[in-house]
Design a protein around this motif. Sequence first.
Motif, PDB file in Angstrom:
ATOM      1  N   PHE A 128      40.827  44.498  42.296  1.00  0.00           N
ATOM      2  CA  PHE A 128      41.596  44.107  43.473  1.00  0.00           C
ATOM      3  C   PHE A 128      41.533  42.599  43.755  1.00  0.00           C
ATOM      4  O   PHE A 128      41.827  42.172  44.868  1.00  0.00           O
ATOM      5  N   HIS A 160      37.808  42.220  45.127  1.00  0.00           N
ATOM      6  CA  HIS A 160      38.548  41.900  46.358  1.00  0.00           C
ATOM      7  C   HIS A 160      38.439  40.418  46.735  1.00  0.00           C
ATOM      8  O   HIS A 160      38.347  40.068  47.910  1.00  0.00           O
ATOM      9  N   ARG A 178      34.738  39.863  47.939  1.00  0.00           N
ATOM     10  CA  ARG A 178      35.419  39.660  49.223  1.00  0.00           C
ATOM     11  C   ARG A 178      35.311  38.209  49.714  1.00  0.00           C
ATOM     12  O   ARG A 178      34.937  37.932  50.844  1.00  0.00           O
TER      13      ARG A 178
END
Length: 236
Positions: A128, A160, A178
């Motif tokens: 992702f 991510h 992230r």
Amino acid sequence: MSRTVRGPLARRLHTLVWLLPASGVKNRLLRRFGHVIARDASLGSCVVLTLGHLHAGERALIAAGSFVRGIREMVLSDDAAVGPWNILTAHPAFQHEGENGVLWVGAHAVITSRHSIDCSGRVVLGAFSSVGGHGTQVLSHEVDFTGPVQTCADIEIGDHSFVGTRCTVLSGARLPDRSVLAAGSLLRRGPDEGAGLYTGSPARRKQALDGAWFHRPVGQTRSLCDRSGQVLHGAF
């Protein structure tokens, strides 16, 4: 087990097959060279001079126009995408070690377009995650001035995470899960400072980040909104 394309005639035929447009026939031909390719993977017309082994998962995409040379192994997980006009290379001198010369693109991860990625070491783009915009350089080998020798090391972009336009990512660097590397920043090896926004040259963690993008269940960001923030119908 992967099978390297050997012999000058086989290498020429391999390059010619890669110049074909995406199709089921092309996928079948590439399997004859030892690649593992899902039936619904889409592999566009690219200049591939040398590629030892490709594993392309379900719905994996390589858009037309990229250049590939010297990569020992490329893994595109399910729904991973490599956009057009990317330069993906590795220097064969480092491939005496089995982990070098590798590009690993995780599930739903995206490399957009016009980036240059040196995979002389091992480059991992987590699930992702995105290398966005254009003009980013990823350099997994460098000169060790104390040697003097050239060395290589792994580069990892966490799950991510997002690398902005015109960034430079150097040998041994890691962007945490992230996290965002702001446009124009330089990321080099250093202590893991945790998830957040990284910016500057060299990049440092500036602040924490959170939002739906870091938890989304699909890969590419296709939704649009107007200047007032209203989500529009249709997709990019």
